[in-house]
Design a protein around this motif. Structure first.
Motif, PDB file in Angstrom:
ATOM      1  N   ILE A  68      12.827 -16.319 -20.705  1.00  0.00           N
ATOM      2  CA  ILE A  68      12.359 -15.078 -20.086  1.00  0.00           C
ATOM      3  C   ILE A  68      13.581 -14.224 -19.766  1.00  0.00           C
ATOM      4  O   ILE A  68      14.485 -14.666 -19.056  1.00  0.00           O
ATOM      5  CB  ILE A  68      11.530 -15.353 -18.828  1.00  0.00           C
ATOM      6  N   VAL A  69      13.591 -13.004 -20.302  1.00  0.00           N
ATOM      7  CA  VAL A  69      14.762 -12.136 -20.157  1.00  0.00           C
ATOM      8  C   VAL A  69      14.469 -10.871 -19.354  1.00  0.00           C
ATOM      9  O   VAL A  69      15.393 -10.138 -19.002  1.00  0.00           O
ATOM     10  CB  VAL A  69      15.358 -11.773 -21.533  1.00  0.00           C
ATOM     11  N   ALA A  70      13.196 -10.606 -19.066  1.00  0.00           N
ATOM     12  CA  ALA A  70      12.833  -9.412 -18.304  1.00  0.00           C
ATOM     13  C   ALA A  70      11.419  -9.578 -17.774  1.00  0.00           C
ATOM     14  O   ALA A  70      10.622 -10.354 -18.312  1.00  0.00           O
ATOM     15  CB  ALA A  70      12.928  -8.167 -19.176  1.00  0.00           C
ATOM     16  N   TYR A  71      11.127  -8.826 -16.699  1.00  0.00           N
ATOM     17  CA  TYR A  71       9.754  -8.771 -16.220  1.00  0.00           C
ATOM     18  C   TYR A  71       9.534  -7.477 -15.454  1.00  0.00           C
ATOM     19  O   TYR A  71      10.467  -6.836 -14.970  1.00  0.00           O
ATOM     20  CB  TYR A  71       9.399  -9.983 -15.362  1.00  0.00           C
ATOM     21  N   VAL A  72       8.263  -7.116 -15.386  1.00  0.00           N
ATOM     22  CA  VAL A  72       7.836  -6.007 -14.535  1.00  0.00           C
ATOM     23  C   VAL A  72       6.583  -6.473 -13.806  1.00  0.00           C
ATOM     24  O   VAL A  72       5.742  -7.184 -14.377  1.00  0.00           O
ATOM     25  CB  VAL A  72       7.582  -4.709 -15.338  1.00  0.00           C
ATOM     26  N   TYR A  73       6.511  -6.115 -12.530  1.00  0.00           N
ATOM     27  CA  TYR A  73       5.333  -6.432 -11.724  1.00  0.00           C
ATOM     28  C   TYR A  73       4.843  -5.147 -11.079  1.00  0.00           C
ATOM     29  O   TYR A  73       5.606  -4.447 -10.400  1.00  0.00           O
ATOM     30  CB  TYR A  73       5.665  -7.482 -10.650  1.00  0.00           C
ATOM     31  N   SER A  74       3.586  -4.830 -11.321  1.00  0.00           N
ATOM     32  CA  SER A  74       2.939  -3.658 -10.712  1.00  0.00           C
ATOM     33  C   SER A  74       1.664  -4.116 -10.026  1.00  0.00           C
ATOM     34  O   SER A  74       1.107  -5.168 -10.363  1.00  0.00           O
ATOM     35  CB  SER A  74       2.596  -2.618 -11.782  1.00  0.00           C
ATOM     36  N   ASN A  75       1.208  -3.305  -9.073  1.00  0.00           N
ATOM     37  CA  ASN A  75      -0.014  -3.685  -8.378  1.00  0.00           C
ATOM     38  C   ASN A  75      -0.799  -2.468  -7.901  1.00  0.00           C
ATOM     39  O   ASN A  75      -0.269  -1.358  -7.826  1.00  0.00           O
ATOM     40  CB  ASN A  75       0.287  -4.617  -7.204  1.00  0.00           C
ATOM     41  N   ILE A  76      -2.041  -2.734  -7.590  1.00  0.00           N
ATOM     42  CA  ILE A  76      -2.914  -1.800  -6.886  1.00  0.00           C
ATOM     43  C   ILE A  76      -3.188  -2.465  -5.549  1.00  0.00           C
ATOM     44  O   ILE A  76      -3.661  -3.608  -5.504  1.00  0.00           O
ATOM     45  CB  ILE A  76      -4.241  -1.565  -7.646  1.00  0.00           C
ATOM     46  N   SER A  77      -2.858  -1.761  -4.474  1.00  0.00           N
ATOM     47  CA  SER A  77      -2.987  -2.350  -3.140  1.00  0.00           C
ATOM     48  C   SER A  77      -3.553  -1.329  -2.162  1.00  0.00           C
ATOM     49  O   SER A  77      -3.392  -0.122  -2.356  1.00  0.00           O
ATOM     50  CB  SER A  77      -1.620  -2.800  -2.625  1.00  0.00           C
ATOM     51  N   PRO A  78      -4.175  -1.820  -1.088  1.00  0.00           N
ATOM     52  CA  PRO A  78      -4.584  -0.898  -0.033  1.00  0.00           C
ATOM     53  C   PRO A  78      -3.355  -0.186   0.514  1.00  0.00           C
ATOM     54  O   PRO A  78      -2.298  -0.806   0.680  1.00  0.00           O
ATOM     55  CB  PRO A  78      -5.197  -1.820   1.027  1.00  0.00           C
ATOM     56  N   LYS A  79      -3.488   1.091   0.790  1.00  0.00           N
ATOM     57  CA  LYS A  79      -2.316   1.839   1.261  1.00  0.00           C
ATOM     58  C   LYS A  79      -1.737   1.257   2.551  1.00  0.00           C
ATOM     59  O   LYS A  79      -0.537   1.313   2.775  1.00  0.00           O
ATOM     60  CB  LYS A  79      -2.625   3.327   1.407  1.00  0.00           C
ATOM     61  N   GLU A  80      -2.572   0.625   3.364  1.00  0.00           N
ATOM     62  CA  GLU A  80      -2.089   0.030   4.618  1.00  0.00           C
ATOM     63  C   GLU A  80      -1.111  -1.115   4.388  1.00  0.00           C
ATOM     64  O   GLU A  80      -0.340  -1.465   5.285  1.00  0.00           O
ATOM     65  CB  GLU A  80      -3.270  -0.468   5.471  1.00  0.00           C
ATOM     66  N   THR A  81      -1.126  -1.687   3.207  1.00  0.00           N
ATOM     67  CA  THR A  81      -0.182  -2.759   2.875  1.00  0.00           C
ATOM     68  C   THR A  81       1.256  -2.280   3.043  1.00  0.00           C
ATOM     69  O   THR A  81       2.150  -3.064   3.347  1.00  0.00           O
ATOM     70  CB  THR A  81      -0.406  -3.225   1.418  1.00  0.00           C
TER      71      THR A  81
END
Length: 177
Positions: A68-81
């Motif tokens: 593994i040479v790279a990663y990206v993590y994205s999310n959808i979260s409640p704004k209060e997070t």
């Protein structure tokens, strides 16, 4: 190079552990404000809680053969997070919807930079985020000293919104187009 892009289910994110920890070391090495804040940041304190608090997660790894040479993590979260004991990441009153999108973690091993991997991962994340009709606000948080990342995101259409924690983090923002 034999690069493969793979979307990970949430129960497989542990394979990002070493790269996530490497990202925290990299961010600390770049930081000129409060680098010691990175001392307690790692896979267990950053990626795992974020995945657990999010409504939807999207993780893509890049493998060169089996490494593994790279990663990206994205999310959808409640704004209060994003209003927690660490910081308030944006003015809640400026977000009209209940949830926000965040490109949360992004790292490419040094030997693999400048091959277009970053743009491809960024585009994959944005395509995923744009699938959610109820999301209008997209955020990216860049640690101080990481000017290459800041300029990369600006070239991709994000604008600096504000700084938090006395400049420790720069908040970039974009609206659904």
């Amino acid at each position: 190079m034999n690069l493969k892009y793979e979307v990970l289910p949430d129960d497989k994110i542990k394979i990002c552990k070493d790269l996530c920890n490497e990202l925290m070391v990299f961010q600390k090495s770049k930081a000129y404000l409060k680098p010691e804040l990175f001392d307690n940041m790692n896979y267990e304190t950053r990626l795992v809680p974020s995945v657990n608090k999010a409504i939807h997660n999207y993780t893509v790894v890049v493998k060169d053969d089996d490494q593994i040479v790279a990663y990206v993590y994205s999310n959808i979260s409640p704004k209060e997070t994003y209003d927690n004991e660490f910081a308030t990441f944006f003015d809640m009153s400026t977000v009209s919807k209940d949830n926000v999108a965040c490109l949360s973690q992004f790292y490419i091993k040094e030997d693999y930079r400048q091959y277009g991997i970053g743009s491809k991962l960024f585009n994959k994340s944005m395509e995923w985020i744009k699938r959610f009709d109820d999301i209008e606000d997209y955020f990216i948080y860049v640690s101080n000293g990481n000017n290459d990342a800041l300029e990369f995101y600006k070239r991709k259409g994000f604008s600096v919104s504000h700084d938090i924690l006395d400049g420790f983090i720069t908040v970039l923002r974009n609206k659904k187009q």
